[in-house]
Structures are given as structure tokens and as C-alpha cells.
Motif scaffolding. Structure first.
Motif, PDB file in Angstrom:
ATOM      1  N   MET A  46       0.846  -1.196   0.000  1.00  0.00           N
ATOM      2  CA  MET A  46       0.000   0.000   0.000  1.00  0.00           C
ATOM      3  C   MET A  46       0.885   1.250   0.000  1.00  0.00           C
ATOM      4  N   ALA A  47       0.552   2.210  -0.839  1.00  0.00           N
ATOM      5  CA  ALA A  47       1.372   3.423  -0.933  1.00  0.00           C
ATOM      6  C   ALA A  47       0.886   4.471   0.062  1.00  0.00           C
ATOM      7  N   TYR A  48       1.817   5.044   0.771  1.00  0.00           N
ATOM      8  CA  TYR A  48       1.492   6.158   1.666  1.00  0.00           C
ATOM      9  C   TYR A  48       1.514   7.456   0.866  1.00  0.00           C
ATOM     10  N   SER A  49       0.680   8.400   1.237  1.00  0.00           N
ATOM     11  CA  SER A  49       0.700   9.694   0.553  1.00  0.00           C
ATOM     12  C   SER A  49       1.970  10.457   0.959  1.00  0.00           C
ATOM     13  N   ASP A  50       2.320  11.464   0.151  1.00  0.00           N
ATOM     14  CA  ASP A  50       3.513  12.262   0.454  1.00  0.00           C
ATOM     15  C   ASP A  50       3.428  12.892   1.838  1.00  0.00           C
ATOM     16  N   LYS A  51       2.228  13.335   2.217  1.00  0.00           N
ATOM     17  CA  LYS A  51       2.080  13.990   3.531  1.00  0.00           C
ATOM     18  C   LYS A  51       2.317  13.012   4.667  1.00  0.00           C
ATOM     19  N   VAL A  52       1.863  11.775   4.491  1.00  0.00           N
ATOM     20  CA  VAL A  52       2.110  10.754   5.526  1.00  0.00           C
ATOM     21  C   VAL A  52       3.618  10.517   5.631  1.00  0.00           C
ATOM     22  N   ILE A  53       4.251  10.358   4.485  1.00  0.00           N
ATOM     23  CA  ILE A  53       5.691  10.084   4.492  1.00  0.00           C
ATOM     24  C   ILE A  53       6.443  11.254   5.138  1.00  0.00           C
ATOM     25  N   ASP A  54       6.004  12.470   4.829  1.00  0.00           N
ATOM     26  CA  ASP A  54       6.651  13.650   5.389  1.00  0.00           C
ATOM     27  C   ASP A  54       6.529  13.667   6.920  1.00  0.00           C
ATOM     28  N   HIS A  55       5.329  13.439   7.429  1.00  0.00           N
ATOM     29  CA  HIS A  55       5.136  13.445   8.892  1.00  0.00           C
ATOM     30  C   HIS A  55       5.825  12.246   9.543  1.00  0.00           C
ATOM     31  N   TYR A  56       5.867  11.140   8.787  1.00  0.00           N
ATOM     32  CA  TYR A  56       6.456   9.933   9.350  1.00  0.00           C
ATOM     33  C   TYR A  56       7.982  10.057   9.436  1.00  0.00           C
ATOM     34  N   THR A  57       8.589  10.610   8.392  1.00  0.00           N
ATOM     35  CA  THR A  57      10.052  10.714   8.398  1.00  0.00           C
ATOM     36  C   THR A  57      10.521  11.908   9.206  1.00  0.00           C
ATOM     37  N   ASN A  58       9.635  12.904   9.356  1.00  0.00           N
ATOM     38  CA  ASN A  58      10.028  14.110  10.083  1.00  0.00           C
ATOM     39  C   ASN A  58       8.897  14.519  11.019  1.00  0.00           C
ATOM     40  N   PRO A  59       8.607  13.646  12.004  1.00  0.00           N
ATOM     41  CA  PRO A  59       7.439  13.930  12.853  1.00  0.00           C
ATOM     42  C   PRO A  59       7.641  15.190  13.697  1.00  0.00           C
ATOM     43  N   LYS A  60       6.542  15.920  13.845  1.00  0.00           N
ATOM     44  CA  LYS A  60       6.591  17.163  14.618  1.00  0.00           C
ATOM     45  C   LYS A  60       6.164  16.874  16.055  1.00  0.00           C
ATOM     46  N   ASN A  61       6.840  17.511  16.989  1.00  0.00           N
ATOM     47  CA  ASN A  61       6.379  17.495  18.380  1.00  0.00           C
ATOM     48  C   ASN A  61       6.414  16.128  19.063  1.00  0.00           C
ATOM     49  N   VAL A  62       7.430  15.338  18.742  1.00  0.00           N
ATOM     50  CA  VAL A  62       7.603  14.092  19.480  1.00  0.00           C
ATOM     51  C   VAL A  62       8.180  14.449  20.837  1.00  0.00           C
ATOM     52  N   GLY A  64       3.371   2.771  16.753  1.00  0.00           N
ATOM     53  CA  GLY A  64       2.392   2.276  15.810  1.00  0.00           C
ATOM     54  C   GLY A  64       2.828   2.461  14.385  1.00  0.00           C
ATOM     55  N   CYS A  65       1.872   2.330  13.508  1.00  0.00           N
ATOM     56  CA  CYS A  65       2.154   2.359  12.073  1.00  0.00           C
ATOM     57  C   CYS A  65       2.452   3.780  11.602  1.00  0.00           C
ATOM     58  N   GLY A  66       2.891   3.882  10.367  1.00  0.00           N
ATOM     59  CA  GLY A  66       3.212   5.184   9.781  1.00  0.00           C
ATOM     60  C   GLY A  66       2.039   6.143   9.797  1.00  0.00           C
ATOM     61  N   SER A  67       0.846   5.631   9.525  1.00  0.00           N
ATOM     62  CA  SER A  67      -0.327   6.512   9.498  1.00  0.00           C
ATOM     63  C   SER A  67      -0.673   7.021  10.894  1.00  0.00           C
ATOM     64  N   ALA A  68      -0.456   6.192  11.904  1.00  0.00           N
ATOM     65  CA  ALA A  68      -0.745   6.622  13.277  1.00  0.00           C
ATOM     66  C   ALA A  68       0.260   7.702  13.699  1.00  0.00           C
ATOM     67  N   ILE A  69       1.508   7.514  13.315  1.00  0.00           N
ATOM     68  CA  ILE A  69       2.533   8.517  13.639  1.00  0.00           C
ATOM     69  C   ILE A  69       2.228   9.821  12.905  1.00  0.00           C
ATOM     70  N   ALA A  70       1.893   9.716  11.628  1.00  0.00           N
ATOM     71  CA  ALA A  70       1.573  10.920  10.855  1.00  0.00           C
ATOM     72  C   ALA A  70       0.317  11.596  11.414  1.00  0.00           C
ATOM     73  N   SER A  71      -0.691  10.806  11.804  1.00  0.00           N
ATOM     74  CA  SER A  71      -1.930  11.390  12.345  1.00  0.00           C
ATOM     75  C   SER A  71      -1.662  12.140  13.640  1.00  0.00           C
ATOM     76  N   LYS A 111      -6.799   2.539   6.798  1.00  0.00           N
ATOM     77  CA  LYS A 111      -6.009   3.305   7.764  1.00  0.00           C
ATOM     78  C   LYS A 111      -6.849   4.339   8.510  1.00  0.00           C
ATOM     79  N   ILE A 112      -8.157   4.267   8.338  1.00  0.00           N
ATOM     80  CA  ILE A 112      -9.006   5.256   9.022  1.00  0.00           C
ATOM     81  C   ILE A 112      -8.895   5.107  10.531  1.00  0.00           C
ATOM     82  N   HIS A 113      -8.770   3.867  11.008  1.00  0.00           N
ATOM     83  CA  HIS A 113      -8.709   3.680  12.470  1.00  0.00           C
ATOM     84  C   HIS A 113      -7.474   4.372  13.071  1.00  0.00           C
TER      85      HIS A 113
END
Ligand code: FES
Length: 138
Positions: free
Chosen positions: A1-17, A63-70, A104-106
């Protein structure tokens, strides 16, 4: 499954960890888990008591990339909002912004739940009534 660019951006460079001092009365901490996958998210808000605005927000997600990006996106959105405005953040706003696929809605629900849990903790600590949605989930 392909992640969107925004997910990848937040996942590789998460803000406010990070972590806020949860012993402070103006810090609310939410810790939630997704039954679907076992992923866990902690999200914290710090409220400026004078202005009533959220001055800081931090998260840690196992968690998964989408959870980190969310959660990364959620902390970005939380800063500068009032607690009531923060309550209005809906997981579907996150889905739309990150272009999350249905499976990935959950992950976005986890972020919304974490926001509500953090606000609830803040409310309880400050002598306000527990949020109904959170109380019902107990
Ligand atoms: Fe469960 Fe993303 S797969 S939070």
C-alpha cells in the motif's frame, strides 16, 4: 500500500515528538490504544491558563506510519487552539489532510481519541466535568 507524500513527510520528520510534565495541572495526557492492531498513542496538551489557548502539544506513538503521521499532524493543529476548538477536531479531517485509505481510518480515530483523552484529563484535573464521550467509553 502506498502512503501519501504527507504521511511520508510526517512519518520521516514527525513534529512534536516528546513528553510534557504530566504532574502539571495545566497539562492533559491522553493514552489510547487501537484494538484493531494494538498500536498505542500518547498525546499531551499544555494549556496557557491565562489565554486559554493550547501552548504546546507533544506525542509518542508506538504504531504504524499513518498513526505517527496522524498524531504529528494533530499536535500541529492543536497548538494555538482553545480547548473547545481542539474538541472539534474530527478524525475525518485528518483522513482528508493525509489522504488516508479506508484501511487506515482507524489510525486517525486513534489520534482523535487521544486528543479527547488529553482534553478530558485536563478537564478532570481542573475540576471540570468529564467529557461524555470519554465517560461513555469507560
Ligand atoms: Fe493501527 Fe495504524 S495500523 S494505528
Amino acid at each position: 500500500m502506498a502512503y501519501s507524500d504527507k504521511v511520508i513527510d510526517h512519518y520521516t520528520n514527525p513534529k512534536n515528538v516528546g513528553t510534557l510534565d504530566k504532574s502539571k495541572t495545566n497539562v492533559g495526557t491522553g493514552l489510547v490504544g487501537a484494538p484493531e492492531c494494538g498500536d498505542v498513542m500518547r498525546l499531551q496538551i499544555e494549556v496557557d491558563q491565562e489565554s486559554g489557548l493550547i501552548s504546546d502539544a507533544k506525542f509518542k506513538t508506538f504504531g504504524c506510519g499513518s498513526a505517527i503521521a496522524s498524531s504529528s499532524l494533530a499536535t500541529e493543529w492543536l497548538k494555538g487552539k482553545t480547548v473547545d476548538q481542539a474538541l472539534a477536531i474530527d478524525n475525518m479531517d485528518i483522513v482528508e489532510e493525509l489522504n488516508l485509505p479506508p484501511v487506515k481510518i482507524h489510525c486517525s480515530v486513534l489520534a482523535e481519541d487521544a486528543i479527547k483523552a488529553a482534553i478530558n484529563d485536563y478537564r478532570v484535573k481542573n475540576g471540570l466535568a468529564e467529557l461524555e464521550t470519554v465517560a461513555a467509553a469507560h
